[in-house]
Design an enzyme around this catalytic site. Structure first.
Site, PDB file in Angstrom:
ATOM      1  N   GLY A 252       0.782  -1.238   0.000  1.00 33.44           N
ATOM      2  CA  GLY A 252       0.000   0.000   0.000  1.00 33.44           C
ATOM      3  C   GLY A 252       0.809   1.281   0.000  1.00 33.44           C
TER       4      GLY A 252
ATOM      5  CB  ALA B 293      -0.447  27.350   4.713  1.00 30.16           C
TER       6      ALA B 293
ATOM      7  CG  HIS C 281     -34.865  19.482  -2.840  1.00 29.31           C
ATOM      8  ND1 HIS C 281     -34.042  20.536  -2.499  1.00 29.31           N
ATOM      9  CD2 HIS C 281     -35.914  19.511  -1.979  1.00 29.31           C
ATOM     10  CE1 HIS C 281     -34.600  21.187  -1.490  1.00 29.31           C
ATOM     11  NE2 HIS C 281     -35.727  20.592  -1.143  1.00 29.31           N
TER      12      HIS C 281
END
Length: 462
Positions: A39, A177, A441
């Site tokens: 992995g 950042a 919706h």
């Protein structure tokens, strides 16, 4: 000595996906991996464990801030850090064992150990040399650091160390950042740490849409992270299990320092090709230390290919996966293809941030005439009901043809919402095509439709 049609070196998302696709195409396949588990970085010390901690810490945030408003009364949960780390470890195990199962199912041989390429057509693992008609390098990337900053994975940590700290720090300084810094910074802020982010540039998440950058920083600040922008870290001193970060502000060259219990170095990653023997082979490299490949992911040495973080392009697991499948098609005599214009990027903070295609800044620089349709999640009923109304969807379309050129989302489930735009772009759809598609919706996805409508006559709910 075993002989294979293809040997892949590295079992990260690029490598293991490539190996499975090669096997599906009828090639005798092996994958070299020196870790105890398959992995790569992503499953073991990257994407998967960080998402586990992001999820756990977000659940804590919901309990502390939103449960009461929904009528869910009771004492806020306390954090059992040891148990949270165990949950993260269990999540890693489920995923890495899953890849091992897929290798067995598809008859991919796992060659355990670290690999090198002594000559074209040969891969050495330990003391054994195996033959391969094709070799695919998928060795990924490693943490990039700064001069004067030494990572010890205890006080000064990379993302790897940040995933297994002995205790939750009172004060954490994050250098950078970008995606990793803000994801892990938000984890520890939710868990109670004071988090200060120091960034060299004047905007967070370099390269992203500037409107998203501004909104993102604003939301993260509201959540309690503090930002020191335009600051160059000079060095980090460590004494008595504490750190002192020295930095200089670019605007006036003034020098500052800040104390921290833990410093997270999140200044990006660099290609990892150590020990492969590429110099001796004469494999051509780029100026940035990446392996140079042609349009078919082949190096200048016939039969040796490279994919993922070791070559040019964004260092993203899904980009590596796409290249893995494409390279497998190439070595099987088929035509491999990756559409580099439609590779999404996602930041898994809360709210999530996602993007695909061009930014407004890119289009302006190209002189490309475009229109922008924008819709705020404040106008989305589902988002308001779920305390998730921060953010917006922005769709960019060609001014004349209406063809979608890019999309930028900051808001709930942005990482999932971006994919309908990806599919639309793959099919060359217009904003109107998306706007005329019925959306259920109430869902977050209605905000994407509304942004598409805003590229035309206008959104309905704003």
């Amino acid at each position: 000595m075993a002989s294979y049609d293809v040997i892949i070196i590295g079992s990260g998302p690029g490598g293991y996906v490539c190996a499975i696709r090669c096997a599906q195409l009828g090639l005798k396949t092996a994958c070299v991996e020196g870790r105890e588990t398959l992995g790569g970085t992503c499953l073991n010390v990257g994407c998967i464990p960080s998402k586990a901690l992001l999820h756990a810490s977000h659940m804590l945030h919901e309990a502390e801030h939103n449960f009461g408003a929904m009528g869910l009364k009771g004492k806020s949960p306390s954090v059992d850090w040891k148990q949270m780390l165990q949950y993260k470890t269990d999540t890693i195990g489920q995923n890495t064992k899953g890849v091992e199962f897929l290798f067995k199912k598809n008859k991919v041989d796992w060659l355990k150990g670290w690999g090198s390429i002594p000559a074209a057509g040969k891969v050495k693992v330990g003391d054994e040399v195996h033959e391969a008609k094709n070799i695919i390098i998928a060795t990924g990337s490693d943490v990039a650091t700064l001069p004067g900053v030494e990572i010890d994975e205890k006080v000064v940590v990379s993302s790897t160390g940040a995933l297994e700290l002995g205790k939750i720090p009172k004060k954490m300084v994050v250098i950078g950042a970008g995606v990793i810094g803000l994801e892990l910074g938000s984890v520890y802020k939710r868990l109670g740490s004071e988090v200060q982010v120091i960034e060299f540039l004047d905007a967070v998440t370099p390269g992203m849409d500037s409107e998203v950058q501004r909104q993102f920083q604003k939301i993260m600040t509201k959540q309690g992270l503090s930002f020191t922008m335009g600051a160059a870290v000079q060095k980090v001193d460590v004494a008595k299990n504490k750190a002192k970060v020295h930095y200089k502000l670019r605007k006036d060259d003034s020098e500052h320092e800040v104390d921290a219990d833990v410093v997270l170095v999140a200044t990006g990653r660099k290609p990892y090709t150590d020990g492969l023997g590429l110099d001796a082979l004469g494999v051509k490299m780029t100026d940035r230390g990446q392996i140079a490949v042609d349009a078919h992911w082949q190096t200048n040495i016939p039969g040796i290919y490279a994919i993922g973080d070791v070559i040019e392009g964004p260092m993203l697991a899904h980009k590596a996966e796409d290249e893995g499948m494409a390279a497998a098609d190439q070595v099987a005599g088929k035509h491999g293809h990756v559409n580099y214009g439609v590779i999404p990027g996602v930041i898994y903070t809360h709210p999530e941030v996602a993007n695909v295609g061009a930014t407004e800044e890119m289009l302006k620089a190209e002189g490309h005439k475009y229109k922008a349709g924008k819709f705020s999640f404040m106008g989305n009923g589902r988002a308001k009901a779920n305390f998730a109304a921060d953010g917006f969807v922005k769709i960019l379309a060609d001014a004349e043809t209406d063809r979608i050129l890019g999309a930028h989302i900051i808001g709930p489930s942005a990482g999932d919402l971006i994919h309908e735009v990806c599919v639309a772009m793959e099919f060359g759809a217009s904003a109107e095509d998306l706007a005329l598609t019925c959306h259920a919706h109430p869902t977050y996805s209605e905000a994407v439709r509304e942004a598409a409508l805003a590229c035309g006559l206008g959104a309905i709910h704003s």
